[in-house]
Design a protein around this motif. Sequence first.
Motif, PDB file in Angstrom:
ATOM      1  N   ASN A   1      -0.942  -4.598 -14.514  1.00  0.00           N
ATOM      2  CA  ASN A   1      -2.258  -3.999 -14.327  1.00  0.00           C
ATOM      3  C   ASN A   1      -2.707  -4.168 -12.879  1.00  0.00           C
ATOM      4  OD1 ASN A   1      -2.919  -3.053 -16.984  1.00  0.00           O
ATOM      5  ND2 ASN A   1      -3.121  -5.188 -17.624  1.00  0.00           N
ATOM      6  N   ILE A   2      -3.095  -3.057 -12.239  1.00  0.00           N
ATOM      7  CA  ILE A   2      -3.567  -3.081 -10.865  1.00  0.00           C
ATOM      8  C   ILE A   2      -5.083  -2.968 -10.869  1.00  0.00           C
ATOM      9  CG2 ILE A   2      -3.375  -2.031  -8.579  1.00  0.00           C
ATOM     10  CD1 ILE A   2      -0.773  -3.206  -9.658  1.00  0.00           C
ATOM     11  N   SER A   3      -5.730  -3.849 -10.162  1.00  0.00           N
ATOM     12  CA  SER A   3      -7.193  -3.846 -10.122  1.00  0.00           C
ATOM     13  C   SER A   3      -7.714  -2.546  -9.499  1.00  0.00           C
ATOM     14  CB  SER A   3      -7.693  -5.036  -9.310  1.00  0.00           C
ATOM     15  OG  SER A   3      -9.094  -4.928  -9.075  1.00  0.00           O
ATOM     16  N   PRO A   4      -8.784  -1.971 -10.082  1.00  0.00           N
ATOM     17  CA  PRO A   4      -9.373  -0.766  -9.480  1.00  0.00           C
ATOM     18  C   PRO A   4      -9.832  -0.986  -8.045  1.00  0.00           C
ATOM     19  CG  PRO A   4     -10.200  -1.088 -11.705  1.00  0.00           C
ATOM     20  CD  PRO A   4      -9.424  -2.333 -11.348  1.00  0.00           C
ATOM     21  N   SER A   5     -10.240  -2.212  -7.723  1.00  0.00           N
ATOM     22  CA  SER A   5     -10.671  -2.499  -6.356  1.00  0.00           C
ATOM     23  C   SER A   5      -9.509  -2.386  -5.360  1.00  0.00           C
ATOM     24  CB  SER A   5     -11.287  -3.898  -6.276  1.00  0.00           C
ATOM     25  OG  SER A   5     -10.307  -4.893  -6.591  1.00  0.00           O
ATOM     26  N   VAL A   6      -8.276  -2.423  -5.883  1.00  0.00           N
ATOM     27  CA  VAL A   6      -7.092  -2.287  -5.037  1.00  0.00           C
ATOM     28  C   VAL A   6      -6.629  -0.843  -4.971  1.00  0.00           C
ATOM     29  CG1 VAL A   6      -4.658  -2.937  -4.766  1.00  0.00           C
ATOM     30  CG2 VAL A   6      -6.343  -4.651  -5.461  1.00  0.00           C
TER      31      VAL A   6
ATOM     32  N   SER B   1       1.940  12.777 -13.558  1.00  0.00           N
ATOM     33  CA  SER B   1       2.316  12.556 -14.963  1.00  0.00           C
ATOM     34  C   SER B   1       1.162  12.014 -15.811  1.00  0.00           C
ATOM     35  CB  SER B   1       3.500  11.586 -15.035  1.00  0.00           C
ATOM     36  OG  SER B   1       3.199  10.366 -14.388  1.00  0.00           O
ATOM     37  N   LYS B   2      -0.043  11.964 -15.232  1.00  0.00           N
ATOM     38  CA  LYS B   2      -1.249  11.519 -15.944  1.00  0.00           C
ATOM     39  C   LYS B   2      -1.047  10.158 -16.621  1.00  0.00           C
ATOM     40  CE  LYS B   2      -3.155  16.131 -16.729  1.00  0.00           C
ATOM     41  NZ  LYS B   2      -3.734  17.081 -17.700  1.00  0.00           N
ATOM     42  N   GLN B   3      -0.709   9.181 -15.789  1.00  0.00           N
ATOM     43  CA  GLN B   3      -0.448   7.835 -16.299  1.00  0.00           C
ATOM     44  C   GLN B   3      -1.715   6.985 -16.404  1.00  0.00           C
ATOM     45  OE1 GLN B   3       2.472   6.066 -13.727  1.00  0.00           O
ATOM     46  NE2 GLN B   3       3.983   7.700 -14.043  1.00  0.00           N
TER      47      GLN B   3
ATOM     48  N   THR C   1       0.825  -1.204   0.000  1.00  0.00           N
ATOM     49  CA  THR C   1       0.000   0.000   0.000  1.00  0.00           C
ATOM     50  C   THR C   1       0.860   1.256   0.000  1.00  0.00           C
ATOM     51  OG1 THR C   1      -1.813  -1.121   1.142  1.00  0.00           O
ATOM     52  CG2 THR C   1      -1.761   1.279   1.277  1.00  0.00           C
ATOM     53  N   ILE C   2       1.917   1.235   0.804  1.00  0.00           N
ATOM     54  CA  ILE C   2       2.811   2.390   0.864  1.00  0.00           C
ATOM     55  C   ILE C   2       3.489   2.608  -0.484  1.00  0.00           C
ATOM     56  CG2 ILE C   2       4.909   3.303   1.940  1.00  0.00           C
ATOM     57  CD1 ILE C   2       4.060   1.839   4.504  1.00  0.00           C
ATOM     58  N   ARG C   3       3.967   1.509  -1.085  1.00  0.00           N
ATOM     59  CA  ARG C   3       4.598   1.613  -2.396  1.00  0.00           C
ATOM     60  C   ARG C   3       3.596   2.129  -3.421  1.00  0.00           C
ATOM     61  NH1 ARG C   3       5.226  -3.105  -4.275  1.00  0.00           N
ATOM     62  NH2 ARG C   3       6.487  -2.435  -6.066  1.00  0.00           N
ATOM     63  N   MET C   4       2.384   1.603  -3.334  1.00  0.00           N
ATOM     64  CA  MET C   4       1.370   1.977  -4.317  1.00  0.00           C
ATOM     65  C   MET C   4       0.963   3.436  -4.153  1.00  0.00           C
ATOM     66  SD  MET C   4      -2.044  -0.211  -5.210  1.00  0.00           S
ATOM     67  CE  MET C   4      -1.002  -1.655  -5.455  1.00  0.00           C
ATOM     68  N   LYS C   5       0.923   3.908  -2.922  1.00  0.00           N
ATOM     69  CA  LYS C   5       0.565   5.304  -2.682  1.00  0.00           C
ATOM     70  C   LYS C   5       1.576   6.233  -3.343  1.00  0.00           C
ATOM     71  CE  LYS C   5      -0.167   8.662   1.021  1.00  0.00           C
ATOM     72  NZ  LYS C   5      -0.195   8.869   2.500  1.00  0.00           N
TER      73      LYS C   5
ATOM     74  N   TRP D   1      -5.020   1.467 -14.424  1.00  0.00           N
ATOM     75  CA  TRP D   1      -3.656   1.915 -14.075  1.00  0.00           C
ATOM     76  C   TRP D   1      -2.723   0.715 -14.015  1.00  0.00           C
ATOM     77  CZ3 TRP D   1      -1.267   1.877  -8.809  1.00  0.00           C
ATOM     78  CH2 TRP D   1      -0.027   2.532  -8.796  1.00  0.00           C
ATOM     79  N   MET D   2      -1.479   0.939 -14.464  1.00  0.00           N
ATOM     80  CA  MET D   2      -0.433  -0.071 -14.400  1.00  0.00           C
ATOM     81  C   MET D   2       0.697   0.449 -13.510  1.00  0.00           C
ATOM     82  SD  MET D   2      -0.165  -1.328 -18.384  1.00  0.00           S
ATOM     83  CE  MET D   2       1.032  -2.620 -17.967  1.00  0.00           C
ATOM     84  N   MET D   3       1.225  -0.451 -12.667  1.00  0.00           N
ATOM     85  CA  MET D   3       2.379  -0.119 -11.840  1.00  0.00           C
ATOM     86  C   MET D   3       3.474  -1.143 -12.112  1.00  0.00           C
ATOM     87  SD  MET D   3       2.749   0.363  -7.673  1.00  0.00           S
ATOM     88  CE  MET D   3       2.689  -1.390  -7.293  1.00  0.00           C
ATOM     89  N   ASP D   4       4.630  -0.667 -12.479  1.00  0.00           N
ATOM     90  CA  ASP D   4       5.761  -1.540 -12.806  1.00  0.00           C
ATOM     91  C   ASP D   4       5.389  -2.554 -13.895  1.00  0.00           C
ATOM     92  OD1 ASP D   4       7.223  -0.215 -10.861  1.00  0.00           O
ATOM     93  OD2 ASP D   4       6.694  -1.667  -9.301  1.00  0.00           O
TER      94      ASP D   4
END
Length: 754
Positions: free
Chosen positions: A540-545, A507-509, A494-498, A534-537
């Motif tokens: 694809n990251i779920s919107p529920s997350v 940057s409007k990713q 969560t901290i990393r994701m924040k 949204w994608m991180m690294d």
Amino acid sequence: MQQNVENGRPSDRVSGVGATKAPASTGRQSGSSPDTAWKVLIVDDDIDVHEATEFSLSTIRILGRPLQLLHATNAKDALGYLKTIQNIAVIMLDVVMEEPDTGLRLVGKLRQLGYTEPRIILRTGYPGQAPEDQVISNYDINDYRTKDEMTRTRLITSLTTAIRSYDYIRSLSATRAGLEMVIEGTQRLYSNKNIDLFAEGVLTQIAAILRLRSEGAVCAVGTPTGDDSSSMIVMAGLGRFSGKVGSELGDVPDVDLSMVQDVAPDNATPELRDNKIALRFRTETGRELILYFEHNGALPSSDVVLLQVFASNLAICFENLDLINHLGELAFVDQRLGLPNHNAFSRELGGLVSGKTDKATVALVALEDAPQLAVAFGLAFAENVMSVVYDRMRDALGETILIARLGEYMLGVVDSTGTLEQSALEGVFHETFLMMGNRISVSASIGIVSGDPTNQKASDIDRAARSTLLRVIQDRPGTTMLFTPEIGDEVQNTIRMKSALQEAVLSKQFRFVFQPKINTKTGEVVGAEILCRWMMDGENISPSVFIPIAERAGFSSDIALQSLEAVSDFWRDLQNAGLLRLPVAINLAVPDICNPDFVDVLTRQCEDSDLLAELVSFEITETQAISVDDDATRGVKALKDRGYNLWLDDFGTGYSSLSHLNSLPVDGIKIDKSFISGLTFEKARGSVAATAKAMADNLGLRSIAEGVETREQHQIARLLGIECVQGFYYARPMAPDAFIEWLKNWDLDAHAGS
């Protein structure tokens, strides 16, 4: 061959250093002790001189002490004596021995080697070879006599003068050494911040400075009642009192308590009686330090001065140490409530990992109602709540368990016994609290970590407890949660994701996709919902997350504003494809609606982008409760006044309630997919979806069902009269270009038949 004189008598053996042994120690080896003879070294190659000198001095006492004569017949043996035997007071030295200037050269060598204290009386039978004026001027000696003039009276006079000079020099040296030890000892005591080691160091320093062997000594510290010091605790002991540490002073046998009581505690003057020394100091806080010292030697006046100087410094040291300890105690106490604070909590955590226990429990307790109470009744009232909660926890958990204030409305619990039960913590909040004559209810979120703390880091235990509390506050506030390794991983993620979300906002990713809404009766596409991706690294990251994290971090408002830009682009693409603009629904979080500035920015951007109110609707996602008169309600009304359509999203879950339908100016409800996924024709009429639809009809509201994934669910929604539907049965969320191609080819009948 010359004869040697041993112990005052001629001997046939060759002269040597071992010929006369050093006197056995009689306790204190000092030039000022009356029990120690003055050592006089006779250096002469004439045996008659040795015998005559011994005969003349056999019964003489100088300054109250006898003489001990040591005999050497050459310079080598004389130097050997000085290296072997300490405290030689006077050297009676012949000038002419092996060589005409042997004695003079020996004087120079002795002084060069550092033997500066012994007084030297030169005697010569050949005065012409060493003129007196030159010898006195060029050599560090105290007297110069010819052997002819050295009568018994003159001998005694010269020795008395030399010994008096030696004793004075020794006293000065002892005083200087003592002062150096006082300074050094004071520095050591100043650097020692532990009261136990301080007490032990004081006794050791007194013995060293006064060069006394301790028969027994104690150092006691405490706060006496009046002048009664008997209850003070012994912190250190020497000699026969070494095993009394931890005892009360009054329980230590043979300590002269009357002498201790006679010492005035407000000055640094020692009490001296026979072979006993007593010192007593009192600080401004009322704490006292008592020293009781028994020795086996006399204490000359010069050493009494040293003791007084040390006592003065010691008083300052103790005052300083007491202040440090007092400040240290304050450092572990919350100054507003008088409770143990975060420092005390951290110290207790550090003790857990020392290996003294293999089972421990750490808990963090956040008072959920305290912030509201502070707003409603003031900070003093909320802090009083903290105090009464602490008192009840103390009564429930016992004195052996630490309870500390860690934050404005958070308490930490450390149980090193591992006996703390979850039910005991929860039970604290089962009953109301009496506050200023009123009964109030207080709920708490509790995160608990239990297990073996051995070989763990205190910081890791603290982080685990905080992670668990954070999770329970986010997911189930007002309840209790036990730590699992998965919780720690989720919090770190969560901290990393924040942090990554913050960068994504700047940057409007984000990507925005659209999911169509279908009219159940006509099968026409009547609108779309814009959704964020949204994608991180690269994943694809779920919107529920990430959406809940974005809402808690305050990024959801930025996502909403960026979605407006995507809607404007989508409409332009529709027009370029020869299609009409479709109504689009945008998700808004309750915390954002609570901000009137955000509502103004949102509507202004809609107007600037020509997003017409009749084609834009907002779906309110209830991640927190909405009361009738709070800021969220005012925000909803402001949007409605500007002509926007408003929907309650995920109706039937979260904080949705009938009061919202009755009080909020919404246009419709969106029935959550959890009530659609299990629908069958047999259960449809009595389902929650049917009930929600009936309530909407009764209130004149429209309805949408989300999560429709099968043809049967579509038919049930139509049967129940639900106006619109969306879900994977029709289409997954699509990028604008894919949506347009899908829309061109859409036909419900063809889709149903496929």
